[in-house]
Design a protein around this motif. Structure first.
Motif, mmCIF file in Angstrom:
data_model
loop_
_atom_site.group_PDB
_atom_site.id
_atom_site.type_symbol
_atom_site.label_atom_id
_atom_site.label_comp_id
_atom_site.label_asym_id
_atom_site.label_seq_id
_atom_site.Cartn_x
_atom_site.Cartn_y
_atom_site.Cartn_z
ATOM 1 N N UNK A 2 20.584 43.747 0.440
ATOM 2 C CA UNK A 2 22.044 43.802 0.409
ATOM 3 C C UNK A 2 22.555 44.443 1.698
ATOM 4 N N UNK A 3 23.689 43.948 2.159
ATOM 5 C CA UNK A 3 24.265 44.489 3.385
ATOM 6 C C UNK A 3 25.779 44.485 3.302
ATOM 7 N N UNK A 4 26.383 45.262 4.179
ATOM 8 C CA UNK A 4 27.831 45.281 4.292
ATOM 9 C C UNK A 4 28.197 45.039 5.746
ATOM 10 N N UNK A 36 26.354 48.679 0.132
ATOM 11 C CA UNK A 36 26.836 47.430 -0.449
ATOM 12 C C UNK A 36 27.138 47.611 -1.941
ATOM 13 N N UNK A 37 28.244 47.036 -2.393
ATOM 14 C CA UNK A 37 28.620 47.125 -3.793
ATOM 15 C C UNK A 37 29.386 48.377 -4.171
ATOM 16 N N UNK A 38 29.639 49.271 -3.202
ATOM 17 C CA UNK A 38 30.389 50.503 -3.469
ATOM 18 C C UNK A 38 31.780 50.151 -3.999
ATOM 19 N N UNK A 39 32.338 51.024 -4.781
ATOM 20 C CA UNK A 39 33.708 50.811 -5.246
ATOM 21 C C UNK A 39 34.659 50.850 -4.049
ATOM 22 N N UNK A 40 35.792 50.187 -4.132
ATOM 23 C CA UNK A 40 36.743 50.205 -3.015
ATOM 24 C C UNK A 40 37.146 51.634 -2.639
ATOM 25 N N UNK A 41 37.338 51.831 -1.335
ATOM 26 C CA UNK A 41 37.678 53.146 -0.797
ATOM 27 C C UNK A 41 38.791 52.984 0.227
ATOM 28 N N UNK A 72 36.177 47.345 0.933
ATOM 29 C CA UNK A 72 36.388 46.421 -0.185
ATOM 30 C C UNK A 72 35.602 45.156 0.113
ATOM 31 N N UNK A 73 35.074 44.515 -0.933
ATOM 32 C CA UNK A 73 34.360 43.243 -0.796
ATOM 33 C C UNK A 73 33.245 43.292 0.250
ATOM 34 N N UNK A 74 32.499 44.393 0.281
ATOM 35 C CA UNK A 74 31.390 44.609 1.221
ATOM 36 C C UNK A 74 31.812 44.545 2.686
ATOM 37 N N UNK A 75 33.084 44.887 2.961
ATOM 38 C CA UNK A 75 33.589 44.982 4.334
ATOM 39 C C UNK A 75 34.117 46.398 4.540
ATOM 40 N N UNK A 76 33.534 47.085 5.511
ATOM 41 C CA UNK A 76 33.917 48.463 5.820
ATOM 42 C C UNK A 76 34.620 48.494 7.167
ATOM 43 N N UNK A 77 35.813 49.048 7.169
ATOM 44 C CA UNK A 77 36.565 49.226 8.409
ATOM 45 C C UNK A 77 36.751 50.711 8.653
ATOM 46 N N UNK A 78 36.336 51.150 9.828
ATOM 47 C CA UNK A 78 36.564 52.518 10.267
ATOM 48 C C UNK A 78 37.546 52.418 11.434
ATOM 49 N N UNK A 79 38.772 52.852 11.203
ATOM 50 C CA UNK A 79 39.829 52.756 12.200
ATOM 51 C C UNK A 79 40.085 54.157 12.720
ATOM 52 N N UNK A 80 39.566 54.441 13.908
ATOM 53 C CA UNK A 80 39.583 55.799 14.433
ATOM 54 C C UNK A 80 40.592 55.968 15.556
ATOM 55 N N UNK A 81 41.124 57.170 15.647
ATOM 56 C CA UNK A 81 41.972 57.489 16.792
ATOM 57 C C UNK A 81 41.107 57.463 18.058
ATOM 58 N N UNK A 82 39.953 58.119 17.984
ATOM 59 C CA UNK A 82 38.990 58.160 19.086
ATOM 60 C C UNK A 82 37.604 57.982 18.484
ATOM 61 N N UNK A 83 36.775 57.154 19.108
ATOM 62 C CA UNK A 83 35.391 56.981 18.665
ATOM 63 C C UNK A 83 34.527 56.718 19.884
ATOM 64 N N UNK A 84 33.378 57.391 19.928
ATOM 65 C CA UNK A 84 32.421 57.221 21.022
ATOM 66 C C UNK A 84 31.029 57.042 20.429
#
Length: 127
Positions: A2-4, A36-41, A72-84
């Motif tokens: 399983x993957x996301x 994968x399969x985690x509840x929506x966050x 949600x739906x095995x798609x994870x979005x990390x929307x950061x102000x700053x990320x390196x």
């Protein structure tokens, strides 16, 4: 296996995108692991490291400073102000920033510098 699908995006660029088996990030509720399969966050991202275990067994580590996390739906979005990404961080510069922050008693700057060093050193520990 399983993957996301993961998208790590900073305000100025796409930082990383790909398939993962687990992602661990610091949220307003504490460290959160998403598989994968985690509840929506939907949560606020705090300053902290993000660790992504890729489907090929690799590890991606990033220093993230603020933003949002959505899953949600095995798609994870990390929307950061700053990320390196760890391999983008100049360790000597981050060490200097940490010392400067400590001497100036700036807790937020000190935390940002600590996270950058953790991410950079964490990648070398996994290499």
């Amino acid at each position: 296996m399983a993957e996301l699908h993961v998208e790590l995006v900073a305000a100025d660029r796409k930082v990383w995108s790909g398939a993962a088996t687990i992602v661990v990030a610091r949220t307003a509720s504490g460290d959160t692991g998403i598989m994968p399969g985690h509840t929506p966050v939907l949560s606020v991202l705090e300053t902290g490291p993000v660790t992504i275990r890729t489907v090929d067994g690799g590890t991606v580590i990033a220093a993230v400073h603020g933003g949002f996390i959505s899953f949600a739906d095995n798609k994870l979005s990390l929307l950061a102000e700053i990320a390196e990404l760890a391999d983008e961080i100049d360790v000597a510069r981050a060490e200097r920033a940490l010392e400067k922050a400590k001497s100036g008693l700036d807790e937020h700057a000190e935390r940002r510098a600590e996270v950058r060093l953790f991410a950079a050193r964490g990648l070398k520990a996994h290499a």
